[in-house]
Write a protein that holds these residues in place. Structure first.
Motif, mmCIF file in Angstrom:
data_model
loop_
_atom_site.group_PDB
_atom_site.id
_atom_site.type_symbol
_atom_site.label_atom_id
_atom_site.label_comp_id
_atom_site.label_asym_id
_atom_site.label_seq_id
_atom_site.Cartn_x
_atom_site.Cartn_y
_atom_site.Cartn_z
ATOM 1 N N GLU A 56 0.864 -1.196 0.000
ATOM 2 C CA GLU A 56 0.000 0.000 0.000
ATOM 3 C C GLU A 56 0.891 1.232 0.000
ATOM 4 O O GLU A 56 1.886 1.294 0.735
ATOM 5 N N PHE A 57 0.532 2.221 -0.824
ATOM 6 C CA PHE A 57 1.312 3.451 -0.940
ATOM 7 C C PHE A 57 0.477 4.625 -0.460
ATOM 8 O O PHE A 57 -0.696 4.753 -0.818
ATOM 9 N N MET A 58 1.078 5.487 0.364
ATOM 10 C CA MET A 58 0.368 6.656 0.875
ATOM 11 C C MET A 58 1.328 7.835 0.984
ATOM 12 O O MET A 58 2.502 7.668 1.332
ATOM 13 N N VAL A 59 0.793 9.021 0.684
ATOM 14 C CA VAL A 59 1.538 10.272 0.858
ATOM 15 C C VAL A 59 0.750 11.166 1.799
ATOM 16 O O VAL A 59 -0.446 11.413 1.574
ATOM 17 N N THR A 183 -7.868 10.257 3.278
ATOM 18 C CA THR A 183 -6.741 9.468 2.779
ATOM 19 C C THR A 183 -6.285 8.447 3.810
ATOM 20 O O THR A 183 -6.053 7.276 3.494
ATOM 21 N N LEU A 184 -6.151 8.871 5.061
ATOM 22 C CA LEU A 184 -5.713 7.961 6.117
ATOM 23 C C LEU A 184 -6.750 6.868 6.350
ATOM 24 O O LEU A 184 -6.378 5.695 6.552
ATOM 25 N N PHE A 187 -6.377 4.345 3.587
ATOM 26 C CA PHE A 187 -5.138 3.603 3.777
ATOM 27 C C PHE A 187 -5.278 2.557 4.887
ATOM 28 O O PHE A 187 -4.958 1.374 4.702
ATOM 29 N N LEU A 188 -5.794 2.969 6.029
ATOM 30 C CA LEU A 188 -5.955 2.048 7.151
ATOM 31 C C LEU A 188 -7.004 0.981 6.841
ATOM 32 O O LEU A 188 -6.873 -0.172 7.274
ATOM 33 N N GLY A 189 -8.028 1.350 6.084
ATOM 34 C CA GLY A 189 -9.046 0.374 5.695
ATOM 35 C C GLY A 189 -8.479 -0.725 4.816
ATOM 36 O O GLY A 189 -8.798 -1.905 4.994
ATOM 37 N N GLU A 190 -7.621 -0.336 3.871
ATOM 38 C CA GLU A 190 -7.005 -1.334 2.984
ATOM 39 C C GLU A 190 -6.088 -2.270 3.764
ATOM 40 O O GLU A 190 -6.008 -3.464 3.463
#
Length: 305
Positions: A56-59, A183-184, A187-190
């Motif tokens: 998983e990628f997050m900015v 966004t967070l 991300f946390l859901g994935e």
């Protein structure tokens, strides 16, 4: 600069202002899509979260205060796999720097936990980043307390600029944290899906979100404090100006009869009353003083003085 920590099967690589070669090597080591490398190379102006089959990628951007008391956002890129975590940044992020020191001390003393996992590491990093925001907000509160002292010490004009500066910083913090929310959450859901960490990550995700919400709530409350101080300061400035205007108005009313009397007795006519009598000058001065005292007494009775 690249910093690597390995705990069991888990690897954390932190890249600070990486060279093209360092970035390419990390991308190759973990078989990361070239699209992410392009995202990392160029600054990303907004938070994003992208899901890939293996990671998983997050900015995210984390607000901070420079020494010049100007707010800016520090970009941190996260690449999270089951057994690895890559963080990329282009400047010193104090939270990550302090975590490196903790890891180095634990590795030196061989005191690190045997149950270490990517989930634990990700929670530590994100919670530290949000805790740092709360800490910086506390610094702003101390600035607001000093501003409040100045306001009630009669320095209303000086504090106008200070309130504006702190309000702009808090607005920047509030805006950046608000943009984290969706966004967070994505991300946390994935990461809670079966393809990543599963439902076991749910409790850690809740703590991360709680830390973000706590930081956002602190910033919002301090923005309200700044707003109240601005209103108070404006009220005191307005009150001070009203006092000046009241004083000038009273002075004008007190001197008006004196000016009127002196103008009347300065007229170039042949039949002026009192003029020519013995002690006429002192009689006229006495009338002027009596009128001035009468007006002054009237204002005192009305409690305008």
């Amino acid at each position: 600069m690249m910093t690597r920590h390995t705990r069991g099967k888990v690897t954390w690589i932190d890249l600070e202002s990486p060279t093209h070669e360092e970035l390419s090597n990390v991308m190759s080591e973990f078989d990361i899509n070239s699209r992410i490398e392009e995202e990392i190379i160029t600054p990303t102006p907004y938070p994003i979260s992208i899901t890939f089959p293996e990671y998983e990628f997050m900015v995210l951007h984390f607000p901070t205060i420079e020494r010049s008391e100007v707010a800016r956002a520090q970009e941190v890129d996260f690449i999270v796999g089951k057994n690895f975590l890559v963080t990329v940044r282009y400047e010193v992020v104090q939270s990550l720097h302090s975590l490196h020191r903790v890891f180095e001390a634990e590795e030196l003393l061989a005191t690190h936990s045997t149950t270490f996992s990517t989930q634990v590491l990700l929670e530590q990093i994100l919670r530290r980043l949000y805790t740092a925001i709360s800490g910086e907000a506390e610094q702003l509160l101390r600035m607001l307390e000093r501003i409040e002292d100045d306001i009630f010490a009669g320095k209303e004009r000086v504090t106008v600029r200070k309130i504006s500066e702190v309000s702009r910083i808090l607005l920047r913090f509030d805006t950046v944290l608000a943009r984290h929310r969706e966004t967070l959450a994505q991300f946390l859901g994935e990461l809670q899906t079966a393809a990543f960490f599963g439902k076991t990550f749910g409790e850690r995700a809740s703590r991360i979100e709680a830390e973000r919400a706590h930081a956002a709530a602190i910033v919002a409350s301090y923005r309200a404090v700044a707003s109240e101080l601005r209103i108070t300061n404006d009220s005191l400035l307005s009150s001070g100006q009203n006092e000046v205007m009241k004083t000038l108005t009273i002075m004008a009313f007190v001197t008006f009869p004196l000016t009127l009397v002196s103008s009347i007795f300065g007229m170039n006519t042949d039949m002026l009353p009192l003029v020519g009598l013995p002690h006429d000058f002192w009689i006229i001065i006495g009338i002027m003083i009596a009128l001035a005292l009468s007006f002054f007494t009237f204002f005192r009775i009305k409690k305008w003085l």
